[in-house]
Design a protein around this motif. Sequence first.
Motif, short mmCIF file in Angstrom:
data_model
loop_
_atom_site.label_atom_id
_atom_site.label_comp_id
_atom_site.label_asym_id
_atom_site.label_seq_id
_atom_site.Cartn_x
_atom_site.Cartn_y
_atom_site.Cartn_z
N ALA A 57 -3.74 6.99 7.19
CA ALA A 57 -4.01 5.63 7.67
C ALA A 57 -5.05 4.96 6.78
O ALA A 57 -5.85 5.63 6.13
CB ALA A 57 -4.50 5.66 9.11
N ASN A 58 -5.00 3.62 6.74
CA ASN A 58 -5.92 2.84 5.92
C ASN A 58 -5.94 3.37 4.49
O ASN A 58 -6.98 3.79 3.96
CB ASN A 58 -7.33 2.86 6.53
N LEU A 59 -4.76 3.33 3.89
CA LEU A 59 -4.60 3.93 2.56
C LEU A 59 -3.67 3.10 1.70
O LEU A 59 -2.62 2.65 2.16
CB LEU A 59 -4.03 5.35 2.72
N ALA A 60 -4.07 2.91 0.45
CA ALA A 60 -3.19 2.33 -0.57
C ALA A 60 -2.82 3.46 -1.53
O ALA A 60 -3.70 3.99 -2.21
CB ALA A 60 -3.90 1.20 -1.31
N SER A 61 -1.55 3.83 -1.55
CA SER A 61 -1.09 4.91 -2.42
C SER A 61 -0.42 4.32 -3.65
O SER A 61 0.44 3.44 -3.54
CB SER A 61 -0.09 5.81 -1.68
N VAL A 62 -0.81 4.80 -4.81
CA VAL A 62 -0.24 4.36 -6.08
C VAL A 62 0.57 5.51 -6.65
O VAL A 62 0.03 6.59 -6.90
CB VAL A 62 -1.33 3.93 -7.08
N LEU A 63 1.85 5.29 -6.84
CA LEU A 63 2.73 6.33 -7.38
C LEU A 63 3.18 5.93 -8.79
O LEU A 63 3.58 4.78 -9.01
CB LEU A 63 3.95 6.52 -6.48
N VAL A 64 3.07 6.86 -9.73
CA VAL A 64 3.50 6.62 -11.10
C VAL A 64 4.61 7.62 -11.42
O VAL A 64 4.38 8.83 -11.39
CB VAL A 64 2.35 6.76 -12.10
N SER A 65 5.79 7.12 -11.71
CA SER A 65 6.96 7.98 -11.93
C SER A 65 6.89 8.63 -13.31
O SER A 65 6.10 8.22 -14.17
CB SER A 65 8.24 7.16 -11.81
N PRO A 66 7.74 9.65 -13.55
CA PRO A 66 7.78 10.27 -14.88
C PRO A 66 8.12 9.28 -15.98
O PRO A 66 7.76 9.48 -17.14
CB PRO A 66 8.88 11.33 -14.73
#
Length: 238
Positions: A57-66
């Motif tokens: 909760a209360n989270l900004a997730s940043v995903l970087v793909s291959p």
Amino acid sequence: MGKVKIKRKSTLIDMTAMSDVTVLLLTFFMLTSTFLQKEPVTVLTPSSVSEQKVPTANLASVLVSPEGKVFISIAGDADAELKDTWGTEALRKTILDEAVTLYNKQHPSNQVQLSAQDREAFSKINMFGVPFQVLHQFLAMSQTEQDKFISDMTQKGVGIPVNDNKDMEHLNEFQIWMRAIYNSGNDNLQKAMKKGEGIAVKADKDTPYDVVQDVLDNLQTLKMNRFSIMTALKTEQD
């Protein structure tokens, strides 16, 4: 003398109690489990010995793909029924409005216009990653079409544009989104970001280093110096 007949006992076992216990256990695990959110691409994170869990909760997730494509996921307060809390869907709408406003100020001749339907569609999306100019087209798609579009890493319109920009007067699109998240008005999220618990970066072990470096540099340029790097727990084989 005749043989003594041993009375046969019934082999029937009453499974009623066992069934009740099974249902109760199943219900318990369903109610207490945290389901994994759908992501546009499978990311194999590098291993580490850290056992610290990332908040849900209360989270900004940043995903970087291959392939070096950047995506963002936003989660609000876990209990939106309490006073002064933000539910995830309401938070996403506010962040979208803030981000579009920031973008349009910097691009007055190429502004983005979104409808109420677009805002509603955005609030339902767990993870997004398209340029602002593609946003309306993306949000107008059905969920199936969105999943198909965003999972195609060869598409030019997939991934939030990011570079090594240091000019705070002219933010790149990734910086605009992160600034909008911080300025959303959710005090709990802002406090979590200041403590280093509100931002988590997840990258594949084969992701180009320069893209990951740009993401981390962008966060530091925005004075978001505290964040988590998501990893897999190292095993004995590692």
